[in-house]
Write an enzyme that holds these catalytic residues in place. Sequence first.
Site, PDB file in Angstrom:
ATOM      1  N   LEU A   6      -6.410   4.747  11.126  1.00 43.33           N
ATOM      2  CA  LEU A   6      -5.113   4.779  10.056  1.00 43.33           C
ATOM      3  C   LEU A   6      -5.331   3.808   9.055  1.00 43.33           C
ATOM      4  O   LEU A   6      -5.610   2.871   9.405  1.00 43.33           O
ATOM      5  CB  LEU A   6      -4.167   5.417  10.591  1.00 43.33           C
ATOM      6  CG  LEU A   6      -3.612   6.598  11.813  1.00 43.33           C
ATOM      7  CD1 LEU A   6      -2.306   6.524  12.077  1.00 43.33           C
ATOM      8  CD2 LEU A   6      -4.223   7.716  10.599  1.00 43.33           C
ATOM      9  N   ARG A  13       3.561  -4.973   1.332  1.00 41.46           N
ATOM     10  CA  ARG A  13       3.742  -6.400   2.123  1.00 41.46           C
ATOM     11  C   ARG A  13       2.751  -8.069   1.602  1.00 41.46           C
ATOM     12  O   ARG A  13       3.217  -9.131   2.133  1.00 41.46           O
ATOM     13  CB  ARG A  13       4.590  -6.638   3.669  1.00 41.46           C
ATOM     14  CG  ARG A  13       5.800  -5.984   3.891  1.00 41.46           C
ATOM     15  CD  ARG A  13       5.901  -5.414   4.768  1.00 41.46           C
ATOM     16  NE  ARG A  13       5.710  -4.362   5.522  1.00 41.46           N
ATOM     17  CZ  ARG A  13       5.553  -3.926   6.858  1.00 41.46           C
ATOM     18  NH1 ARG A  13       6.542  -3.866   7.627  1.00 41.46           N
ATOM     19  NH2 ARG A  13       5.031  -2.849   6.783  1.00 41.46           N
ATOM     20  N   GLN A  83      -6.598  10.457   2.177  1.00 39.57           N
ATOM     21  CA  GLN A  83      -4.920  11.074   2.489  1.00 39.57           C
ATOM     22  C   GLN A  83      -5.182  10.441   0.765  1.00 39.57           C
ATOM     23  O   GLN A  83      -4.439   9.146   0.686  1.00 39.57           O
ATOM     24  CB  GLN A  83      -4.008  10.146   3.396  1.00 39.57           C
ATOM     25  CG  GLN A  83      -2.669  10.656   3.409  1.00 39.57           C
ATOM     26  CD  GLN A  83      -2.038   9.179   4.209  1.00 39.57           C
ATOM     27  OE1 GLN A  83      -2.455   8.128   4.099  1.00 39.57           O
ATOM     28  NE2 GLN A  83      -0.734   9.526   4.479  1.00 39.57           N
ATOM     29  N   THR A  89       1.806   7.926   8.850  1.00 40.98           N
ATOM     30  CA  THR A  89       1.270   7.263   9.646  1.00 40.98           C
ATOM     31  C   THR A  89       1.026   8.801   9.978  1.00 40.98           C
ATOM     32  O   THR A  89      -0.561   9.200  10.936  1.00 40.98           O
ATOM     33  CB  THR A  89       0.898   6.523  10.700  1.00 40.98           C
ATOM     34  OG1 THR A  89       3.206   6.764  11.230  1.00 40.98           O
ATOM     35  CG2 THR A  89       1.148   5.086  10.782  1.00 40.98           C
ATOM     36  N   ASP A 112      -5.145  -1.901  11.026  1.00 43.64           N
ATOM     37  CA  ASP A 112      -4.097  -2.949  10.812  1.00 43.64           C
ATOM     38  C   ASP A 112      -3.887  -3.692  11.675  1.00 43.64           C
ATOM     39  O   ASP A 112      -3.253  -5.006  11.919  1.00 43.64           O
ATOM     40  CB  ASP A 112      -3.438  -3.130   9.997  1.00 43.64           C
ATOM     41  CG  ASP A 112      -1.513  -2.722  10.173  1.00 43.64           C
ATOM     42  OD1 ASP A 112      -2.154  -2.021  11.638  1.00 43.64           O
ATOM     43  OD2 ASP A 112      -0.629  -2.175   9.596  1.00 43.64           O
ATOM     44  N   ASN A 182       5.995  -0.095  19.906  1.00 42.23           N
ATOM     45  CA  ASN A 182       4.764   0.890  20.051  1.00 42.23           C
ATOM     46  C   ASN A 182       3.852  -0.415  19.094  1.00 42.23           C
ATOM     47  O   ASN A 182       3.964  -0.610  18.186  1.00 42.23           O
ATOM     48  CB  ASN A 182       5.151   2.022  19.129  1.00 42.23           C
ATOM     49  CG  ASN A 182       4.595   3.125  18.292  1.00 42.23           C
ATOM     50  OD1 ASN A 182       3.137   2.767  19.233  1.00 42.23           O
ATOM     51  ND2 ASN A 182       4.457   3.081  17.553  1.00 42.23           N
ATOM     52  N   ARG A 346     -30.391 -25.286   2.391  1.00 41.24           N
ATOM     53  CA  ARG A 346     -30.079 -24.295   2.614  1.00 41.24           C
ATOM     54  C   ARG A 346     -31.320 -22.619   2.963  1.00 41.24           C
ATOM     55  O   ARG A 346     -32.400 -23.740   3.477  1.00 41.24           O
ATOM     56  CB  ARG A 346     -30.824 -23.847   0.389  1.00 41.24           C
ATOM     57  CG  ARG A 346     -29.656 -24.585  -0.384  1.00 41.24           C
ATOM     58  CD  ARG A 346     -29.149 -24.628  -2.345  1.00 41.24           C
ATOM     59  NE  ARG A 346     -29.550 -23.519  -2.135  1.00 41.24           N
ATOM     60  CZ  ARG A 346     -30.882 -23.322  -2.746  1.00 41.24           C
ATOM     61  NH1 ARG A 346     -30.748 -24.382  -4.179  1.00 41.24           N
ATOM     62  NH2 ARG A 346     -31.002 -22.243  -3.396  1.00 41.24           N
ATOM     63  N   LYS A 364     -34.454 -26.843   0.285  1.00 42.74           N
ATOM     64  CA  LYS A 364     -34.746 -25.348   0.629  1.00 42.74           C
ATOM     65  C   LYS A 364     -35.672 -24.454   0.405  1.00 42.74           C
ATOM     66  O   LYS A 364     -36.730 -24.842  -0.712  1.00 42.74           O
ATOM     67  CB  LYS A 364     -33.643 -24.837  -1.432  1.00 42.74           C
ATOM     68  CG  LYS A 364     -33.686 -23.270  -1.311  1.00 42.74           C
ATOM     69  CD  LYS A 364     -34.077 -23.249  -2.924  1.00 42.74           C
ATOM     70  CE  LYS A 364     -35.778 -22.190  -2.828  1.00 42.74           C
ATOM     71  NZ  LYS A 364     -35.939 -21.748  -3.828  1.00 42.74           N
ATOM     72  N   ALA A 393     -35.689 -42.113  -2.775  1.00 40.05           N
ATOM     73  CA  ALA A 393     -34.682 -41.645  -3.126  1.00 40.05           C
ATOM     74  C   ALA A 393     -34.996 -41.050  -4.211  1.00 40.05           C
ATOM     75  O   ALA A 393     -35.682 -41.664  -5.043  1.00 40.05           O
ATOM     76  CB  ALA A 393     -33.882 -42.765  -3.295  1.00 40.05           C
TER      77      ALA A 393
HETATM   78  C1  UD1 Z   1       3.739   1.086  12.730  1.00 38.27           C
HETATM   79  C2  UD1 Z   1       4.760   2.336  13.569  1.00 38.27           C
HETATM   80  C3  UD1 Z   1       5.344   0.764  14.389  1.00 38.27           C
HETATM   81  C4  UD1 Z   1       3.947   0.340  15.572  1.00 38.27           C
HETATM   82  C5  UD1 Z   1       3.172  -0.584  14.320  1.00 38.27           C
HETATM   83  C6  UD1 Z   1       2.128  -1.081  14.771  1.00 38.27           C
HETATM   84  C7  UD1 Z   1       4.746   4.682  12.388  1.00 38.27           C
HETATM   85  C8  UD1 Z   1       5.976   5.647  11.823  1.00 38.27           C
HETATM   86  N1  UD1 Z   1       5.376   2.504  12.494  1.00 38.27           N
HETATM   87  O1  UD1 Z   1       4.214   0.398  12.095  1.00 38.27           O
HETATM   88  O2  UD1 Z   1       5.941   2.100  14.844  1.00 38.27           O
HETATM   89  O3  UD1 Z   1       5.260  -0.471  15.860  1.00 38.27           O
HETATM   90  O4  UD1 Z   1       2.876   0.509  13.317  1.00 38.27           O
HETATM   91  O5  UD1 Z   1       1.575  -1.833  14.092  1.00 38.27           O
HETATM   92  O6  UD1 Z   1       3.765   4.822  12.936  1.00 38.27           O
HETATM   93  N2  UD1 Z   1      -0.962   4.402   6.749  1.00 38.27           N
HETATM   94  C9  UD1 Z   1      -1.540   5.423   6.555  1.00 38.27           C
HETATM   95  N3  UD1 Z   1      -0.790   6.284   5.502  1.00 38.27           N
HETATM   96  C10 UD1 Z   1       0.146   5.919   5.409  1.00 38.27           C
HETATM   97  C11 UD1 Z   1       0.904   4.578   5.591  1.00 38.27           C
HETATM   98  C12 UD1 Z   1       0.112   3.828   6.639  1.00 38.27           C
HETATM   99  O7  UD1 Z   1      -2.883   4.990   7.066  1.00 38.27           O
HETATM  100  O8  UD1 Z   1       0.466   6.667   5.220  1.00 38.27           O
HETATM  101  C13 UD1 Z   1      -2.035   3.328   8.039  1.00 38.27           C
HETATM  102  C14 UD1 Z   1      -1.923   2.033   7.571  1.00 38.27           C
HETATM  103  O9  UD1 Z   1      -3.575   1.526   6.434  1.00 38.27           O
HETATM  104  C15 UD1 Z   1      -2.187   1.196   8.510  1.00 38.27           C
HETATM  105  C16 UD1 Z   1      -1.317   1.990  10.034  1.00 38.27           C
HETATM  106  O10 UD1 Z   1      -1.459   2.783   9.311  1.00 38.27           O
HETATM  107  O11 UD1 Z   1      -2.986   0.542   9.183  1.00 38.27           O
HETATM  108  C17 UD1 Z   1      -0.203   1.333   9.939  1.00 38.27           C
HETATM  109  O12 UD1 Z   1       0.713   1.509   9.332  1.00 38.27           O
HETATM  110  P1  UD1 Z   1       1.997   0.395   8.605  1.00 38.27           P
HETATM  111  O13 UD1 Z   1       2.723   0.667   7.321  1.00 38.27           O
HETATM  112  O14 UD1 Z   1       1.364  -0.956   8.682  1.00 38.27           O
HETATM  113  O15 UD1 Z   1       3.103   1.320   9.663  1.00 38.27           O
HETATM  114  P2  UD1 Z   1       4.378   0.019  10.285  1.00 38.27           P
HETATM  115  O16 UD1 Z   1       5.032  -0.798   9.666  1.00 38.27           O
HETATM  116  O17 UD1 Z   1       3.355  -1.614  10.620  1.00 38.27           O
HETATM  117 MG    MG Z   2       1.757  -1.813  10.092  1.00 39.32          MG
END
Ligand code: UD1
Ligand code: MG
Length: 501
Positions: A6, A13, A83, A89, A112, A182, A346, A364, A393
């Site tokens: 994902l 943030r 998406q 998620t 992430d 989680n 280089r 180089k 030099a």
């Molecule tokens: C999410 C989890 C949380 C977990 C945490 C771990 C959910 C609802 N929450 O929260 O339980 O503890 O990760 O790091 O799943 N993303 C998409 N599409 C979206 C939203 C997010 O692809 O619409 C992707 C983001 O790019 C990211 C990942 O999903 O790579 C997680 O999204 P993020 O918004 O960071 O979720 P957290 O608030 O960290």
């Molecule tokens: Mg996250």
Amino acid sequence: MNIVILAAGQGKRMKSALPKVLQTLAGKPLLQHVLSTALSLQGKQAKNGPVVVVGHGAADVKTFLLNTSKEDPSFSKVTTALQAEQKGTGHALLQALPKLDVQEPTLVLYGDVPLITKKTLTKLVKLADGVRGQDSALALLTQNLRNPIGYGRIVRDADGSVTGIVEEKDATPAQIAIQEINTGIMVLPTSSLKKWLKALRASNAQGEYYLTDVIAMAVKDGVPIRTTQADDECETVGVNSRDQLAALERTHQLNIANQLMDAGVSLADPARIDVRGTLECGTDVSIDVGCVFEGCVTLDAGTKIGPYCVIRNSVVGKGVAIHAYSHIEGAKVGAQSVIGPYARLRPGADLSNDVHIGNFVEVKNSKIAANSKANHLAYVGDSIVGSRVNIGAGTITCNYDGVNKHQTIIEDDVFIGSDTQLVAPVRVGRGATLGAGTTLTKDAPANQLTVSRAKQISMQWQRPVKQEKKIITKKAPTKKSTVKKVSTKKIATKKTAKAKK
Ligand code: UD1
Ligand code: MG
């Protein structure tokens, strides 16, 4: 096995124009860390590569995938699912469904959460397998954290069985106190997943379709939920803000530093080294503070790196000393050579053994044979330099005519006096000496002294005398201002007359 990553979220943030998954950790985008692990887990024989769900900054993410697959062909297996609107998620995973093989389980990774390891994922995938006599399960990677802020919490019943996941924003105070979180990483049976994802509702604090809600659905359907944890907490850290990214970078770098020290490398300060790629070291290598290593770097036994050096994609031989503030990229440094301080090698700098490249010397695309020296303020570009050559030099190879690059050849045992310009293409024959200040435009014959210099002359000379400044005095406003002139001519002639006497 299906793998979905994902990566469509904006990462609000981060407050960045760059999609979050392209922020870098140890010199590589977060997503690249995750994909490398996913690809090695699937192995070369896998039919379908990982599916990356893209959305926010999709074009940038796709460009990154394309560029990376040019460098690493295994990335060409990666496909994407769009998406268009980021609704959570669960909604993200839904977009990847058409690409998944329902016969195979699905591993969900987060773009992430970069430092997850193959070892932990292998353990998780095994856990989801139908244990003898049981159906395949939903395997969830959790982590016990002293500070669980920001993560979804794992809710268990009195028997300790998982009943669901609650996001922090939706949690009760009692749930917020739960320290098991989680990680987001899970393995799910794909056919059930299809059904669950379609049943998700966005009735929560964030108005999103949470993937985490499928856990309660699985419990309802009697699918066993099994959990395991990673050996190292940093594997499961999610990056949502710049301070989390910086903190994870330091943790990761400290781990690398510890691995280097375990392998016999001396580090002046394990908290002050950055490895953005791979660093291979022989025995008794020592590295001072503030050094950065990028790409693939090899340091052979006994090499010493001084403080604040940057070394990228280079091979350094045995017993080399690289002094402070040297910058080395795409270079080969032969055994026992001495580089720096403040030297720059280089791409294409290929130094043989016992070569000395001193302060403010740039090399180089040049081969320098054994025992040759350029110790101060020189530029050696597009050159072939023999053995035992001394480059004085201020010597410069003028390799560029504004359009094309030309080669300079300096044969063995040549001595080049200071401040010499070698206008390429040009060759300096074996054993030749070039006098200081020479501008060499034709080949210099072997074993002779070649000098090109204006003839030195001396004459009587009177240094010019500084002219006094005009002093402007202002009088009453009605009258004209008068300019008092001090005759410098007079002063000069007086002085000259005196001197003549
Ligand atoms: C999410 C989890 C949380 C977990 C945490 C771990 C959910 C609802 N929450 O929260 O339980 O503890 O990760 O790091 O799943 N993303 C998409 N599409 C979206 C939203 C997010 O692809 O619409 C992707 C983001 O790019 C990211 C990942 O999903 O790579 C997680 O999204 P993020 O918004 O960071 O979720 P957290 O608030 O960290
Ligand atoms: Mg996250």
